[in-house]
Every structure is written in C-alpha cells, then in structure tokens.
Design a protein around this motif. Structure first.
Motif, short mmCIF file in Angstrom:
data_model
loop_
_atom_site.label_atom_id
_atom_site.label_comp_id
_atom_site.label_asym_id
_atom_site.label_seq_id
_atom_site.Cartn_x
_atom_site.Cartn_y
_atom_site.Cartn_z
N ILE A 128 0.85 -1.20 0.00
CA ILE A 128 0.00 0.00 0.00
C ILE A 128 0.89 1.25 0.00
CG2 ILE A 128 -1.69 1.35 1.31
CD1 ILE A 128 -2.63 -1.31 2.55
N LYS A 129 0.52 2.20 -0.82
CA LYS A 129 1.11 3.54 -0.75
C LYS A 129 0.00 4.49 -0.33
CE LYS A 129 3.48 7.18 -3.35
NZ LYS A 129 4.00 7.62 -4.68
N ASP A 130 0.21 5.21 0.78
CA ASP A 130 -0.84 6.11 1.24
C ASP A 130 -0.61 7.53 0.73
OD1 ASP A 130 1.08 7.29 2.84
OD2 ASP A 130 0.33 6.47 4.71
N ARG A 131 -1.53 8.41 1.07
CA ARG A 131 -1.46 9.77 0.55
C ARG A 131 -0.30 10.57 1.13
NH1 ARG A 131 -7.98 11.21 0.81
NH2 ARG A 131 -8.62 9.59 -0.70
N GLU A 132 0.29 10.08 2.20
CA GLU A 132 1.47 10.73 2.79
C GLU A 132 2.75 10.28 2.10
OE1 GLU A 132 1.27 12.96 5.11
OE2 GLU A 132 -0.80 12.74 5.78
N GLY A 133 2.66 9.30 1.18
CA GLY A 133 3.85 8.81 0.48
C GLY A 133 4.52 7.62 1.14
N TYR A 134 3.97 7.16 2.27
CA TYR A 134 4.53 6.00 2.95
C TYR A 134 4.16 4.73 2.18
CZ TYR A 134 5.86 8.57 7.18
OH TYR A 134 6.47 9.43 8.08
N ILE A 135 5.11 3.80 2.11
CA ILE A 135 4.86 2.52 1.43
C ILE A 135 5.11 1.39 2.43
CG2 ILE A 135 5.45 1.06 -0.54
CD1 ILE A 135 6.57 3.52 -1.94
N PHE A 136 4.15 0.49 2.56
CA PHE A 136 4.21 -0.57 3.56
C PHE A 136 3.27 -1.69 3.15
CE2 PHE A 136 1.33 2.85 4.64
CZ PHE A 136 0.13 2.18 4.86
N GLY A 137 3.22 -2.74 3.92
CA GLY A 137 2.32 -3.83 3.57
C GLY A 137 2.55 -5.08 4.40
N GLY A 138 2.09 -6.20 3.85
CA GLY A 138 2.21 -7.46 4.57
C GLY A 138 2.40 -8.63 3.63
N PHE A 139 3.13 -9.63 4.10
CA PHE A 139 3.29 -10.89 3.38
C PHE A 139 2.31 -11.88 3.98
CE2 PHE A 139 5.08 -15.17 3.16
CZ PHE A 139 5.35 -15.30 1.80
N ALA A 140 1.37 -12.37 3.15
CA ALA A 140 0.35 -13.31 3.60
C ALA A 140 0.74 -14.71 3.14
CB ALA A 140 -1.02 -12.93 3.04
#
Length: 421
Positions: A269-281
């Motif tokens: 996910i990239k949010d409107r603040e520019g942060y990129i993060f997520g999860g490995f399922a």
C-alpha cells in the motif's frame, strides 16, 4: 633439533580446524592451492586481488573482508591458516561469533567506530554487487533511495566525545532483525558468487507487457529486502495479481484476482502521505470470521524506512479476511495482527480507508505517518513457488478425477450412468 626450529602451533588454527570434517579441510586446501597459484606466490599465500575476484568482492567491502581474513597484518598475504580461521569463525561459528564478525566487517574504516558513513559505503557496495549480477549497471544512482531507507531503520546510540554517535553491537543486532536481507547477504560472502548465492537472489517480477512499470510500487530492491525473510524457493518469480490503478479500488475485484491459487501473496500500500508498507500473507485470502494464518506471515515497511516485522509468538492473530459480514464485531476487509478494530494493518472492504497501529503480534510500530490509512495505490503480487507448481497441478487433477469417479458411481447406483453420456 628439527622440531625446535618449527613455528609453534597456532591455537586459533587448531581450534578452527576442529569445526571441519577431513574432507572439508581437504577441499579448503585445494581451494587455497588454486588461489595461491593464481597469485603467483609459489603456493605460499593468496593475494588480495585474487581473493576478491574469486569471491566476487569489490570496493571497501572486499578490502575489509581481506583485512579481517589476514588478521589485520596489512601484508597482502592470506595463508592457509588464515583461511581456515576465517571460515571457522565466519561460516562455522556460533550465531554470536558470526554476528560479531559481520559487525567488524561493516567497520570499513577500521577505527572501531561503526558510523552511518560506514554503513552507507557497505550498502552502496552491496547493491552494486547484487544488481550487477542481475544485469543492472553498476554504480546506479537508482539504488541511492534504498540505501537511505535502510539507514533510516538503523539506530546509532553509542556516544563518542566530540564525534557523532555510532552503532553499538546491540544496535547492529536489532537492525539485523529489521533488515534480514542485509545479514543474509553479509553472511554468505565466502561462497563463490552467482545470482543464486544466499542474500543475492532477487525474484523475477512478472507483469503484462502493456503495463508501464513506472506505476508499480514493487521494485527489485524492495523485493530483495522482503526476500531476507523468505525461503530460496519463494524468490523465483512474483506475478502481479492486482493493481488499483489498473483494476480499480474494488475489494471484490481484488479477491477475484487473487483467489485462483493458494500461493502466498505480497500486499503493498502507498498512502497519501507517500509511505509505502504492507504485509506478506503466507495463506490464501479466504473468508473467515476470525483470525487465521501461520508464523510465516509478516508486516513490512518499504519507505521511508525499510523494515520487516516477523511474528513474535505473543498471539496467533496473523491474517484477517472478512467478507459480507453484517455484524459490527466483524469488520469487513483484510488485515494483519493486533486485534479487531486495532489491527497491525487493516484495509476496509471499501478500499478507501484503513488503519495501522503498533501491535504485539509482530512487535511492529504504526507503519504509516498516522494511524489512519488513506490508500493511494494498492498492489498485490503472487509468490510463484516453482517446485510446487506441478505438484499442485497433479493434486487438482487427482481431485477432479476422484470426484468424477464418485459421481459415476452414484449414477450407476441409480441406473442412469449411461443415459448421462
């Protein structure tokens, strides 16, 4: 008299030798003889240049490795004893011994102070090596942003009078848990180099030719970072399954695109603040009314920090996938960790909002700038496990055949099998 002229035995060599089998020592001796011959030293020692070329080491990292291997003598002479002692510590040692060796390896200036500058130099060296193996141009400026994100995850808490703070050994060990790809790479430098060397492998990213790669969140560097927490088999190929710019912000489309297999998935996910993060399922996204999943699942940050957060074992609240529930106690959407309405990361079924809180499941912080997530881009990749493809196909075929036989048996029982054909 002859014995009195022999050099005294080296206790470090004797101790290190015991870590190897006779065959392993014989192989090490053969390797040493070959490298010594290339060094043109009458078989006495290995030069720094030959050592670095053989192991694929360049720049400050290669120079520092040779310096440690020769016990800091600065004589450009690696003896057989040096090779056995180094391998005995760096390859055969305990986890603490290996981490201590890597910690010293990172101190490329050899001043016993591990600074941000030291790490910067090593990381640039690493990326140039890894992506040159993949065919990228060395010294590529495109890796600079990734170096910065790795440095942003590091802690420098050791005080020095009149100087900037440095990384303590405890800081280093904590950093290794956040960026396991770095430790994996630095733990395998005395293995002959090739793209499959542990810590050097980068998944092949597969997507349609008509997709502009500039819209993709996942880059080779990010995939390499996440690969530090994955097995060798999970680093062969990752296939794009869903992208919000291409498929729309639709939960149903997302589930439809990713529900055709049981392979692990990488949600970014990239949010409107520019942060990129997520999860490995590690488990498929399937409708559940409670948490599920296994201990292979993890959360990650890609920008502005690069960090991985593995399960702590504090609880089993790993994956969440709730679809079309009407109860307020079962929020519809997908998530990782934490607890209901206070997830480590959660994306609502509307796909236009979510949240991320610190959680004990992964010992992870809030992954974004604020707890509330406003997604700008959502992307999901399937991890293709090559070795399991044929096995899965056979299982599916077998299941269909068995069901067909059962259906035929039932038709025979009622006397209409032939009529059905």
């Amino acid at each position: 008299m002859g014995n009195s002229q022999s050099p005294p035995p080296n206790p470090r060599f004797n101790s290190a030798s015991r870590a190897f089998t006779p065959k392993e020592l014989e192989d090490l001796k053969s390797l040493f003889n070959s490298l010594a011959a290339q060094s043109q030293t009458n078989g006495q020692y290995v030069s720094s240049s030959v050592f670095q070329v053989y192991f694929g080491l360049k720049g400050p990292l290669g120079e520092r490795m040779f310096d440690l291997a020769t016990q800091g003598r600065k004589d450009d002479k690696l003896t057989f004893e040096d090779l056995v002692i180094t391998k005995g510590t760096y390859v055969k040692g305990t986890n603490d011994e290996i981490e201590e060796f890597i910690y010293r390896l990172l101190d490329v200036t050899d001043d016993e102070i591990l600074t941000r500058s030291d790490l910067d130099s090593v990381l640039v060296n690493m990326f140039n090596h890894i992506f040159q193996l993949k065919g990228s141009q060395p010294e590529s400026s495109s890796h600079c942003y990734m170096v910065e994100t790795f440095l942003n995850a590091a802690t420098f808490s050791k005080d020095h009078e009149g100087r900037d703070k440095s990384m303590s050994f405890e800081d280093f060990k904590s950093w290794c848990t956040l960026v396991p790809s770095v430790k994996k790479f630095l733990s395998n430098l005395l293995v002959p180099p090739d793209p499959g060397r542990p810590g050097s492998k980068v998944p092949k990213l597969q997507y349609s030719e008509n997709i502009d790669s500039s819209i993709l969140l996942l880059r080779d560097e990010y995939a390499w970072h996440m690969g530090g927490a994955l097995s060798h088999e999970e680093l062969e190929e990752w296939k794009l399954l869903y992208h919000s710019s291409l498929n729309g912000l639709s939960f149903n489309t997302f589930l439809g695109n990713i529900s055709n297999g049981d392979e692990p998935t990488v949600l970014i996910i990239k949010d409107r603040e520019g942060y990129i993060f997520g999860g490995f399922a590690s488990q498929p996204w399937e409708r559940h009314g409670d948490f599920y999943g296994d201990m292979k699942t993890f959360l990650f940050q890609l920008y502005p920090k690069a960090s991985i957060f593995r399960p702590t074992g504090a609880n089993s609240n790993l994956q969440w996938c709730a679809v079309n529930f009407s109860s307020e106690t079962i929020p519809n959407g997908i998530g990782f960790g934490g607890r209901i309405n206070h997830f480590g990361m959660f994306l609502s079924a509307s796909f236009d909002q979510g949240h991320t809180f610190s959680c004990t499941t992964f010992n992870s912080p809030c992954l974004s700038k604020t707890a509330k997530i406003c997604p700008e881009v959502i992307e999901c990749w399937g991890v293709v496990r090559k070795g399991l493809e044929q096995e899965t196909t056979d299982v599916v075929k077998g299941t269909v055949l068995e069901r067909f036989k059962e259906d035929r048996h039932m038709l025979n029982l009622v006397g209409i099998a032939n009529a059905s054909e």
